[in-house]
Scaffold this motif. Structure first.
Motif: not given
Lengths: 188, 338
Positions: A50, A52-56, A155, B33, B35-38, B42
Protein backbone atom coordinates in the motif's frame (compact mmCIF):
# COMPACT_ATOMS: atom_id res chain seq x y z
CA UNK A 1 -15.23 57.86 45.86
CA UNK A 2 -13.05 57.20 42.88
CA UNK A 3 -14.70 56.81 39.56
CA UNK A 4 -13.90 53.61 37.68
CA UNK A 5 -12.29 54.35 34.36
CA UNK A 6 -14.19 52.96 31.43
CA UNK A 7 -12.13 50.81 29.00
CA UNK A 8 -12.37 52.29 25.57
CA UNK A 9 -11.55 50.66 22.24
CA UNK A 10 -8.07 52.17 22.05
CA UNK A 11 -7.09 50.77 25.46
CA UNK A 12 -8.40 47.36 24.46
CA UNK A 13 -6.31 47.36 21.26
CA UNK A 14 -3.20 48.40 23.18
CA UNK A 15 -3.67 45.59 25.69
CA UNK A 16 -4.27 43.03 22.95
CA UNK A 17 -1.16 44.18 21.07
CA UNK A 18 0.94 43.95 24.23
CA UNK A 19 -0.39 40.44 24.91
CA UNK A 20 0.34 39.31 21.34
CA UNK A 21 3.85 40.80 21.42
CA UNK A 22 4.65 39.09 24.74
CA UNK A 23 3.36 35.75 23.45
CA UNK A 24 5.30 36.01 20.20
CA UNK A 25 8.49 36.93 22.09
CA UNK A 26 8.04 34.00 24.47
CA UNK A 27 7.54 31.59 21.59
CA UNK A 28 10.58 32.96 19.76
CA UNK A 29 13.04 32.79 22.65
CA UNK A 30 11.52 29.86 24.53
CA UNK A 31 12.27 26.19 23.98
CA UNK A 32 11.05 25.30 20.53
CA UNK A 33 9.09 22.08 20.16
CA UNK A 34 10.88 19.60 17.89
CA UNK A 35 9.27 19.00 14.52
CA UNK A 36 7.83 15.56 13.82
CA UNK A 37 8.01 13.54 10.64
CA UNK A 38 6.17 10.44 9.52
CA UNK A 39 8.26 7.28 9.35
CA UNK A 40 7.62 3.55 9.12
CA UNK A 41 9.08 0.93 11.42
CA UNK A 42 10.67 -1.92 9.44
CA UNK A 43 10.02 -4.29 12.34
CA UNK A 44 6.26 -3.80 11.92
CA UNK A 45 6.08 -3.59 8.12
CA UNK A 46 4.34 -6.53 6.45
CA UNK A 47 5.15 -5.48 2.87
CA UNK A 48 1.48 -5.18 1.87
CA UNK A 49 2.23 -2.88 -1.09
CA UNK A 50 0.00 0.00 0.00
CA UNK A 51 2.95 2.38 0.33
CA UNK A 52 2.97 2.45 -3.46
CA UNK A 53 -0.69 3.19 -3.98
CA UNK A 54 -1.74 5.12 -0.88
CA UNK A 55 0.81 7.95 -0.88
CA UNK A 56 -0.45 11.32 -2.10
CA UNK A 57 2.73 11.59 -4.14
CA UNK A 58 3.29 9.63 -7.29
CA UNK A 59 5.72 7.94 -7.17
CA UNK A 60 5.48 7.35 -3.47
CA UNK A 61 7.81 9.01 -0.94
CA UNK A 62 8.42 5.55 0.50
CA UNK A 63 11.60 4.05 -0.92
CA UNK A 64 13.49 0.83 -0.47
CA UNK A 65 16.92 0.90 1.17
CA UNK A 66 19.57 -1.80 1.38
CA UNK A 67 21.31 -2.21 4.73
CA UNK A 68 24.67 -3.30 3.36
CA UNK A 69 26.04 -4.69 6.62
CA UNK A 70 23.18 -7.20 6.65
CA UNK A 71 23.21 -7.93 2.90
CA UNK A 72 24.79 -11.23 1.89
CA UNK A 73 25.85 -9.91 -1.54
CA UNK A 74 24.30 -13.11 -2.88
CA UNK A 75 24.60 -14.27 -6.45
CA UNK A 76 21.16 -15.85 -6.16
CA UNK A 77 19.45 -12.78 -4.70
CA UNK A 78 15.73 -13.34 -4.26
CA UNK A 79 15.22 -9.61 -3.80
CA UNK A 80 16.57 -9.03 -7.28
CA UNK A 81 15.63 -12.15 -9.22
CA UNK A 82 12.26 -13.58 -10.09
CA UNK A 83 11.66 -16.87 -8.28
CA UNK A 84 12.79 -19.73 -10.46
CA UNK A 85 14.90 -17.59 -12.80
CA UNK A 86 16.87 -19.85 -15.06
CA UNK A 87 19.77 -17.47 -15.41
CA UNK A 88 21.28 -15.41 -12.66
CA UNK A 89 21.77 -12.32 -14.75
CA UNK A 90 20.39 -8.84 -15.36
CA UNK A 91 17.91 -9.87 -18.05
CA UNK A 92 14.66 -7.94 -17.70
CA UNK A 93 12.68 -11.17 -17.58
CA UNK A 94 14.68 -12.24 -14.52
CA UNK A 95 14.17 -9.09 -12.48
CA UNK A 96 11.65 -9.02 -9.68
CA UNK A 97 11.41 -5.23 -9.37
CA UNK A 98 8.49 -3.92 -11.49
CA UNK A 99 10.41 -0.73 -12.29
CA UNK A 100 13.93 -2.20 -12.58
CA UNK A 101 15.05 0.06 -9.73
CA UNK A 102 17.65 -2.39 -8.42
CA UNK A 103 21.05 -2.51 -10.04
CA UNK A 104 23.27 -5.58 -9.73
CA UNK A 105 26.99 -4.83 -9.47
CA UNK A 106 29.69 -7.45 -9.63
CA UNK A 107 32.05 -7.23 -6.63
CA UNK A 108 34.11 -10.42 -6.69
CA UNK A 109 33.16 -13.96 -7.61
CA UNK A 110 30.56 -14.96 -6.57
CA UNK A 111 29.37 -11.82 -4.75
CA UNK A 112 27.25 -8.96 -6.06
CA UNK A 113 26.16 -5.63 -4.66
CA UNK A 114 22.58 -4.46 -5.08
CA UNK A 115 22.03 -0.72 -5.38
CA UNK A 116 18.58 0.83 -5.38
CA UNK A 117 17.85 3.76 -7.65
CA UNK A 118 15.39 5.72 -5.56
CA UNK A 119 14.17 7.77 -8.48
CA UNK A 120 12.78 4.55 -9.96
CA UNK A 121 11.66 2.89 -6.71
CA UNK A 122 7.91 3.02 -6.07
CA UNK A 123 8.03 1.44 -2.60
CA UNK A 124 6.08 -1.70 -3.50
CA UNK A 125 8.23 -3.82 -1.13
CA UNK A 126 8.32 -6.88 -3.37
CA UNK A 127 12.08 -7.03 -2.97
CA UNK A 128 11.77 -6.41 0.77
CA UNK A 129 9.51 -9.39 1.26
CA UNK A 130 11.50 -11.69 -1.01
CA UNK A 131 14.77 -10.80 0.73
CA UNK A 132 13.15 -11.19 4.13
CA UNK A 133 11.70 -14.61 3.40
CA UNK A 134 14.50 -16.11 1.35
CA UNK A 135 17.56 -14.02 2.18
CA UNK A 136 19.10 -12.03 4.98
CA UNK A 137 16.36 -9.39 5.07
CA UNK A 138 18.62 -6.44 4.25
CA UNK A 139 16.06 -4.55 2.12
CA UNK A 140 13.60 -2.35 4.00
CA UNK A 141 11.28 0.57 3.39
CA UNK A 142 11.65 4.11 4.68
CA UNK A 143 9.94 7.41 3.98
CA UNK A 144 12.48 9.68 2.33
CA UNK A 145 12.13 12.89 4.28
CA UNK A 146 13.52 14.95 1.42
CA UNK A 147 10.62 13.79 -0.76
CA UNK A 148 7.79 13.48 1.78
CA UNK A 149 5.57 16.54 2.12
CA UNK A 150 4.72 15.48 5.69
CA UNK A 151 0.94 15.60 5.47
CA UNK A 152 -0.84 16.33 8.68
CA UNK A 153 -2.57 12.97 8.38
CA UNK A 154 -0.40 10.58 6.36
CA UNK A 155 -2.67 8.68 4.00
CA UNK A 156 -0.45 5.59 4.06
CA UNK A 157 -0.36 5.58 7.85
CA UNK A 158 -4.13 5.75 7.84
CA UNK A 159 -4.42 2.60 5.75
CA UNK A 160 -1.36 0.67 7.00
CA UNK A 161 -2.61 -2.77 8.12
CA UNK A 162 0.21 -3.28 10.60
CA UNK A 163 0.21 0.19 12.17
CA UNK A 164 3.86 0.57 11.18
CA UNK A 165 3.74 4.35 10.77
CA UNK A 166 4.41 6.82 13.52
CA UNK A 167 5.73 10.33 13.90
CA UNK A 168 9.42 10.51 14.73
CA UNK A 169 11.44 13.51 15.95
CA UNK A 170 13.39 15.64 13.50
CA UNK A 171 16.65 14.56 15.15
CA UNK A 172 16.01 10.88 14.29
CA UNK A 173 14.03 10.94 11.05
CA UNK A 174 14.85 7.35 10.00
CA UNK A 175 14.40 3.96 11.68
CA UNK A 176 17.32 1.87 10.57
CA UNK A 177 17.33 -1.88 10.22
CA UNK A 178 19.32 -3.83 12.80
CA UNK A 179 20.13 -7.49 13.25
CA UNK A 180 17.33 -7.79 15.80
CA UNK A 181 14.73 -6.35 13.45
CA UNK A 182 14.61 -9.65 11.59
CA UNK A 183 13.46 -11.57 14.63
CA UNK A 184 10.99 -8.86 15.57
CA UNK A 185 9.13 -9.18 12.31
CA UNK A 186 5.48 -10.02 12.86
CA UNK A 187 3.94 -13.13 11.35
CA UNK A 188 2.74 -12.77 7.79
CA UNK B 1 -60.82 32.52 -9.32
CA UNK B 2 -57.41 32.39 -7.78
CA UNK B 3 -56.34 29.25 -5.93
CA UNK B 4 -55.42 29.92 -2.34
CA UNK B 5 -51.71 29.51 -1.69
CA UNK B 6 -51.03 26.78 0.83
CA UNK B 7 -48.45 27.83 3.33
CA UNK B 8 -46.51 25.27 5.32
CA UNK B 9 -46.31 25.58 9.06
CA UNK B 10 -42.54 24.75 8.89
CA UNK B 11 -41.01 26.83 6.14
CA UNK B 12 -37.45 25.67 6.94
CA UNK B 13 -38.18 21.93 6.88
CA UNK B 14 -37.58 21.48 3.16
CA UNK B 15 -34.30 23.35 3.38
CA UNK B 16 -33.12 21.21 6.28
CA UNK B 17 -34.01 18.00 4.44
CA UNK B 18 -32.17 19.16 1.31
CA UNK B 19 -29.15 20.18 3.37
CA UNK B 20 -29.08 16.77 5.08
CA UNK B 21 -29.22 14.93 1.75
CA UNK B 22 -26.48 17.09 0.26
CA UNK B 23 -24.38 16.76 3.44
CA UNK B 24 -24.70 12.97 3.47
CA UNK B 25 -23.76 12.80 -0.20
CA UNK B 26 -20.70 14.99 0.31
CA UNK B 27 -19.72 12.97 3.38
CA UNK B 28 -19.97 9.69 1.49
CA UNK B 29 -17.97 11.02 -1.43
CA UNK B 30 -15.33 12.47 0.88
CA UNK B 31 -14.95 9.30 2.93
CA UNK B 32 -14.82 7.03 -0.11
CA UNK B 33 -11.48 5.27 -0.60
CA UNK B 34 -9.42 7.39 -2.94
CA UNK B 35 -6.51 5.01 -3.25
CA UNK B 36 -6.59 1.74 -5.13
CA UNK B 37 -5.36 -1.46 -3.54
CA UNK B 38 -2.03 -2.69 -4.94
CA UNK B 39 -2.48 -5.16 -7.76
CA UNK B 40 -0.86 -8.59 -8.04
CA UNK B 41 2.19 -7.17 -9.80
CA UNK B 42 3.01 -5.05 -6.76
CA UNK B 43 2.70 -7.77 -4.14
CA UNK B 44 5.10 -10.64 -3.47
CA UNK B 45 2.90 -13.63 -2.77
CA UNK B 46 4.72 -16.45 -0.98
CA UNK B 47 1.66 -18.67 -0.54
CA UNK B 48 2.43 -20.71 -3.64
CA UNK B 49 5.92 -21.43 -2.27
CA UNK B 50 4.54 -22.37 1.12
CA UNK B 51 1.98 -24.73 -0.37
CA UNK B 52 4.77 -26.87 -1.78
CA UNK B 53 5.45 -28.35 1.64
CA UNK B 54 1.85 -28.64 2.76
CA UNK B 55 1.97 -32.41 2.62
CA UNK B 56 1.46 -35.12 5.23
CA UNK B 57 4.52 -36.41 6.99
CA UNK B 58 5.32 -39.42 9.12
CA UNK B 59 6.60 -37.19 11.89
CA UNK B 60 4.62 -35.74 14.75
CA UNK B 61 5.55 -32.92 17.07
CA UNK B 62 6.06 -33.88 20.70
CA UNK B 63 5.87 -31.61 23.74
CA UNK B 64 8.52 -28.90 23.36
CA UNK B 65 11.13 -27.99 25.93
CA UNK B 66 10.58 -24.42 27.06
CA UNK B 67 13.74 -22.43 27.64
CA UNK B 68 14.63 -20.05 30.41
CA UNK B 69 17.35 -18.50 28.29
CA UNK B 70 17.76 -15.25 26.43
CA UNK B 71 18.89 -15.39 22.80
CA UNK B 72 19.23 -19.19 22.64
CA UNK B 73 21.40 -20.18 19.69
CA UNK B 74 22.92 -23.64 19.92
CA UNK B 75 22.04 -27.23 20.80
CA UNK B 76 24.11 -30.28 21.61
CA UNK B 77 23.54 -33.69 23.20
CA UNK B 78 26.07 -35.60 25.28
CA UNK B 79 26.57 -39.36 25.37
CA UNK B 80 24.10 -39.74 28.26
CA UNK B 81 21.27 -38.04 26.42
CA UNK B 82 21.49 -34.71 28.23
CA UNK B 83 20.54 -31.75 26.10
CA UNK B 84 22.71 -28.63 26.21
CA UNK B 85 21.13 -25.37 25.06
CA UNK B 86 23.36 -22.30 24.82
CA UNK B 87 22.04 -18.76 25.16
CA UNK B 88 23.17 -15.40 26.44
CA UNK B 89 25.70 -15.89 29.25
CA UNK B 90 24.63 -19.46 30.02
CA UNK B 91 24.25 -23.03 28.85
CA UNK B 92 21.17 -24.74 30.23
CA UNK B 93 21.34 -28.52 30.63
CA UNK B 94 18.23 -30.68 30.38
CA UNK B 95 18.07 -34.34 31.39
CA UNK B 96 16.75 -37.04 29.06
CA UNK B 97 13.28 -36.42 30.55
CA UNK B 98 13.41 -32.81 29.36
CA UNK B 99 13.74 -31.27 32.82
CA UNK B 100 16.34 -28.63 33.52
CA UNK B 101 19.14 -30.07 35.67
CA UNK B 102 21.88 -27.46 35.69
CA UNK B 103 23.17 -24.23 34.25
CA UNK B 104 26.72 -23.50 33.10
CA UNK B 105 27.76 -19.84 33.09
CA UNK B 106 29.60 -18.60 30.00
CA UNK B 107 30.88 -15.21 28.92
CA UNK B 108 28.92 -14.11 25.87
CA UNK B 109 26.41 -15.86 23.64
CA UNK B 110 27.63 -19.18 22.22
CA UNK B 111 26.96 -19.78 18.56
CA UNK B 112 27.71 -23.51 18.59
CA UNK B 113 28.57 -26.42 20.88
CA UNK B 114 30.38 -29.70 20.35
CA UNK B 115 31.67 -32.56 22.51
CA UNK B 116 35.06 -33.98 21.73
CA UNK B 117 35.54 -37.76 21.98
CA UNK B 118 37.52 -37.23 25.23
CA UNK B 119 34.54 -35.48 26.88
CA UNK B 120 35.54 -31.83 26.59
CA UNK B 121 32.82 -29.37 25.65
CA UNK B 122 33.80 -26.87 22.97
CA UNK B 123 31.81 -23.66 23.15
CA UNK B 124 31.96 -21.50 20.02
CA UNK B 125 31.75 -17.80 20.88
CA UNK B 126 31.83 -16.00 17.52
CA UNK B 127 35.60 -15.54 17.10
CA UNK B 128 36.98 -17.87 19.78
CA UNK B 129 36.30 -21.15 21.52
CA UNK B 130 36.07 -21.84 25.22
CA UNK B 131 37.11 -25.36 26.18
CA UNK B 132 35.26 -26.80 29.18
CA UNK B 133 36.38 -29.94 31.00
CA UNK B 134 34.19 -32.80 32.30
CA UNK B 135 33.17 -30.65 35.30
CA UNK B 136 32.23 -27.90 32.84
CA UNK B 137 34.97 -25.59 34.02
CA UNK B 138 36.84 -23.53 31.46
CA UNK B 139 40.32 -24.94 30.94
CA UNK B 140 41.37 -23.09 27.81
CA UNK B 141 40.39 -20.47 25.27
CA UNK B 142 41.34 -20.85 21.64
CA UNK B 143 41.24 -17.83 19.39
CA UNK B 144 42.97 -15.71 16.77
CA UNK B 145 42.24 -18.32 14.13
CA UNK B 146 42.02 -15.80 11.30
CA UNK B 147 41.88 -12.02 10.88
CA UNK B 148 38.16 -12.20 11.51
CA UNK B 149 36.12 -15.22 12.45
CA UNK B 150 32.49 -16.13 12.94
CA UNK B 151 32.42 -19.69 14.17
CA UNK B 152 29.01 -21.15 13.36
CA UNK B 153 29.60 -24.89 13.77
CA UNK B 154 32.10 -27.35 15.21
CA UNK B 155 32.70 -31.02 14.44
CA UNK B 156 35.29 -33.02 16.34
CA UNK B 157 36.71 -36.53 15.98
CA UNK B 158 39.72 -38.29 17.54
CA UNK B 159 42.30 -36.54 15.34
CA UNK B 160 40.86 -33.20 14.31
CA UNK B 161 38.50 -30.42 15.18
CA UNK B 162 36.78 -28.65 12.30
CA UNK B 163 35.33 -25.16 12.64
CA UNK B 164 32.89 -23.65 10.15
CA UNK B 165 34.07 -20.04 9.90
CA UNK B 166 31.40 -17.97 8.14
CA UNK B 167 33.49 -14.79 8.17
CA UNK B 168 36.51 -16.42 6.51
CA UNK B 169 34.19 -18.52 4.35
CA UNK B 170 36.13 -21.68 4.97
CA UNK B 171 36.45 -24.62 7.34
CA UNK B 172 39.38 -24.42 9.76
CA UNK B 173 41.12 -27.63 10.71
CA UNK B 174 42.51 -27.66 14.25
CA UNK B 175 44.56 -30.23 16.09
CA UNK B 176 43.25 -31.40 19.51
CA UNK B 177 45.23 -28.60 21.19
CA UNK B 178 43.43 -25.92 19.18
CA UNK B 179 46.18 -25.04 16.73
CA UNK B 180 45.07 -24.27 13.17
CA UNK B 181 46.66 -26.82 10.84
CA UNK B 182 44.64 -26.32 7.68
CA UNK B 183 41.93 -24.48 5.78
CA UNK B 184 39.29 -26.32 3.80
CA UNK B 185 36.92 -25.16 1.09
CA UNK B 186 38.74 -22.16 -0.36
CA UNK B 187 38.65 -21.79 -4.11
CA UNK B 188 41.41 -23.85 -5.71
CA UNK B 189 41.09 -24.61 -9.39
CA UNK B 190 44.06 -26.99 -9.34
CA UNK B 191 42.30 -29.15 -6.77
CA UNK B 192 38.89 -28.67 -8.39
CA UNK B 193 37.49 -26.91 -5.33
CA UNK B 194 34.74 -24.44 -6.33
CA UNK B 195 34.93 -22.48 -3.08
CA UNK B 196 32.45 -22.12 -0.29
CA UNK B 197 29.91 -19.33 -0.74
CA UNK B 198 28.73 -18.07 2.64
CA UNK B 199 26.44 -15.04 2.38
CA UNK B 200 25.14 -15.21 5.94
CA UNK B 201 26.15 -16.67 9.31
CA UNK B 202 24.42 -19.95 8.54
CA UNK B 203 27.19 -22.39 7.78
CA UNK B 204 27.18 -25.93 9.12
CA UNK B 205 29.17 -29.14 8.92
CA UNK B 206 28.83 -32.69 10.26
CA UNK B 207 30.38 -36.14 10.12
CA UNK B 208 28.40 -38.92 8.46
CA UNK B 209 28.23 -42.46 9.85
CA UNK B 210 31.54 -43.30 8.17
CA UNK B 211 33.23 -40.32 9.76
CA UNK B 212 33.40 -38.36 6.51
CA UNK B 213 33.17 -34.59 6.75
CA UNK B 214 30.20 -32.98 4.98
CA UNK B 215 30.19 -29.21 4.66
CA UNK B 216 27.23 -27.09 3.58
CA UNK B 217 27.93 -24.77 0.68
CA UNK B 218 25.02 -22.45 1.50
CA UNK B 219 25.41 -20.06 -1.42
CA UNK B 220 25.35 -22.95 -3.87
CA UNK B 221 22.44 -24.58 -2.01
CA UNK B 222 24.12 -27.92 -1.51
CA UNK B 223 26.71 -29.99 0.24
CA UNK B 224 30.34 -30.89 -0.32
CA UNK B 225 32.31 -33.74 1.15
CA UNK B 226 35.96 -33.19 2.05
CA UNK B 227 38.87 -35.21 3.28
CA UNK B 228 40.65 -33.86 6.34
CA UNK B 229 43.55 -32.69 4.15
CA UNK B 230 41.14 -30.44 2.24
CA UNK B 231 40.63 -32.55 -0.88
CA UNK B 232 37.09 -32.43 -2.15
CA UNK B 233 35.55 -35.86 -2.66
CA UNK B 234 32.06 -35.16 -3.94
CA UNK B 235 29.35 -32.53 -3.98
CA UNK B 236 25.70 -32.01 -4.87
CA UNK B 237 23.55 -28.92 -5.13
CA UNK B 238 19.76 -28.66 -5.18
CA UNK B 239 18.62 -25.13 -6.06
CA UNK B 240 14.85 -25.37 -6.33
CA UNK B 241 11.64 -23.95 -4.92
CA UNK B 242 10.18 -27.45 -4.99
CA UNK B 243 10.20 -29.77 -2.03
CA UNK B 244 13.23 -31.75 -3.17
CA UNK B 245 15.50 -28.70 -3.29
CA UNK B 246 16.73 -25.79 -1.25
CA UNK B 247 15.44 -22.28 -1.81
CA UNK B 248 16.69 -18.83 -0.90
CA UNK B 249 20.13 -17.32 -0.82
CA UNK B 250 21.72 -19.72 1.62
CA UNK B 251 20.44 -23.11 2.59
CA UNK B 252 20.46 -25.60 4.23
CA UNK B 253 21.25 -23.76 7.42
CA UNK B 254 21.79 -26.82 9.58
CA UNK B 255 22.58 -30.46 8.95
CA UNK B 256 22.81 -33.61 11.06
CA UNK B 257 22.87 -37.35 10.50
CA UNK B 258 20.48 -39.85 12.04
CA UNK B 259 21.38 -43.35 13.19
CA UNK B 260 20.60 -44.79 9.75
CA UNK B 261 23.11 -42.48 8.10
CA UNK B 262 20.43 -40.30 6.52
CA UNK B 263 21.07 -36.61 6.21
CA UNK B 264 18.62 -34.35 8.04
CA UNK B 265 18.54 -30.76 6.79
CA UNK B 266 16.94 -27.59 8.06
CA UNK B 267 16.24 -24.46 6.02
CA UNK B 268 15.59 -20.86 6.89
CA UNK B 269 13.02 -18.51 5.41
CA UNK B 270 10.43 -21.10 4.59
CA UNK B 271 11.47 -23.46 7.36
CA UNK B 272 11.55 -27.03 6.18
CA UNK B 273 13.16 -30.00 7.86
CA UNK B 274 13.85 -32.78 5.39
CA UNK B 275 15.68 -36.06 5.02
CA UNK B 276 18.06 -36.83 2.15
CA UNK B 277 20.22 -39.70 1.01
CA UNK B 278 23.54 -37.95 1.47
CA UNK B 279 25.52 -40.00 -1.01
CA UNK B 280 23.22 -39.19 -3.95
CA UNK B 281 21.52 -36.03 -2.74
CA UNK B 282 18.09 -37.55 -3.38
CA UNK B 283 15.25 -36.13 -1.34
CA UNK B 284 13.58 -38.81 0.77
CA UNK B 285 10.93 -37.22 2.95
CA UNK B 286 9.66 -34.14 4.72
CA UNK B 287 9.84 -34.05 8.49
CA UNK B 288 8.05 -30.76 9.01
CA UNK B 289 7.10 -27.94 6.67
CA UNK B 290 6.76 -24.20 6.82
CA UNK B 291 3.18 -24.21 8.09
CA UNK B 292 4.50 -25.34 11.48
CA UNK B 293 6.69 -22.27 11.75
CA UNK B 294 6.14 -18.56 11.61
CA UNK B 295 7.32 -17.34 8.20
CA UNK B 296 9.85 -15.84 7.69
CA UNK B 297 12.11 -17.33 10.24
CA UNK B 298 15.60 -18.65 10.78
CA UNK B 299 15.81 -21.68 13.04
CA UNK B 300 18.82 -21.29 15.31
CA UNK B 301 19.98 -24.91 15.44
CA UNK B 302 18.90 -28.45 14.71
CA UNK B 303 20.25 -31.77 15.98
CA UNK B 304 19.27 -35.44 15.93
CA UNK B 305 19.40 -37.46 19.14
CA UNK B 306 20.23 -41.15 19.60
CA UNK B 307 16.55 -42.09 19.17
CA UNK B 308 16.44 -40.24 15.84
CA UNK B 309 14.22 -37.55 17.29
CA UNK B 310 14.83 -34.24 15.53
CA UNK B 311 15.30 -31.28 17.85
CA UNK B 312 14.83 -27.79 16.45
CA UNK B 313 15.69 -24.59 18.31
CA UNK B 314 12.84 -22.19 17.58
CA UNK B 315 13.73 -18.60 18.56
CA UNK B 316 10.20 -17.27 18.21
CA UNK B 317 8.81 -19.78 20.70
CA UNK B 318 12.06 -19.77 22.71
CA UNK B 319 11.76 -23.54 22.90
CA UNK B 320 13.30 -26.72 21.62
CA UNK B 321 10.70 -28.35 19.40
CA UNK B 322 10.86 -32.11 19.02
CA UNK B 323 9.74 -34.08 15.98
CA UNK B 324 9.48 -37.83 16.18
CA UNK B 325 8.15 -40.69 14.15
CA UNK B 326 5.29 -42.14 16.17
CA UNK B 327 4.85 -45.91 16.45
CA UNK B 328 1.62 -45.82 14.48
CA UNK B 329 3.31 -43.90 11.73
CA UNK B 330 6.28 -46.25 11.77
CA UNK B 331 3.95 -49.27 11.51
CA UNK B 332 1.99 -47.73 8.63
CA UNK B 333 5.22 -46.88 6.85
CA UNK B 334 6.49 -50.45 7.27
CA UNK B 335 3.20 -51.69 5.84
CA UNK B 336 3.51 -49.34 2.88
CA UNK B 337 7.03 -50.49 2.13
CA UNK B 338 5.97 -54.15 2.24
Amino acid sequence: MSERKKLDRRDFMRGAAAFAFTGATWMAVGEKAEAKYWQLDPAKCTQCGRCTTHCVLNPSAVKCLNQFDICGYCDLCFGYLQPGSRNLDTGAENQLCPTAAIERWFIEAPYYEYKIHEDKCIGCAKCVKACLVFGNGSFYLQIRQDICINCNECSIAKSCPSDAFSEVPESEPYIYLTGDTHLAHPPT
Amino acid sequence: MKEPVRKTKHPYLAGVVIACVVGAYVYLIASEEKFPEPGPNLVYDIRKFEEVDHVDTRFAEMAPIALNLEDARALEIDGEGNLYVAGKDAIEVFGPDGKSVSRIPVEGTPTCLEFTPDGRLLVGLEDHIDVLDGDRKRIATWGNFTERSMITAIAANEEDIFLADAASRCVLRLDPSGKVIGRIGETDEARDIPGLEVPSPYFDLAFDEDGELWVVNPGKLGLERYRSNGDIVTSWYRASLELDGFSGCCNPTHIAFNSKGRLVTCEKGLVRVKIYDVSTGFFEELVVGSRSFVVPQGVRDMIVDASDRILVLDPRKNAVRIFEQTETQLASHAKETE
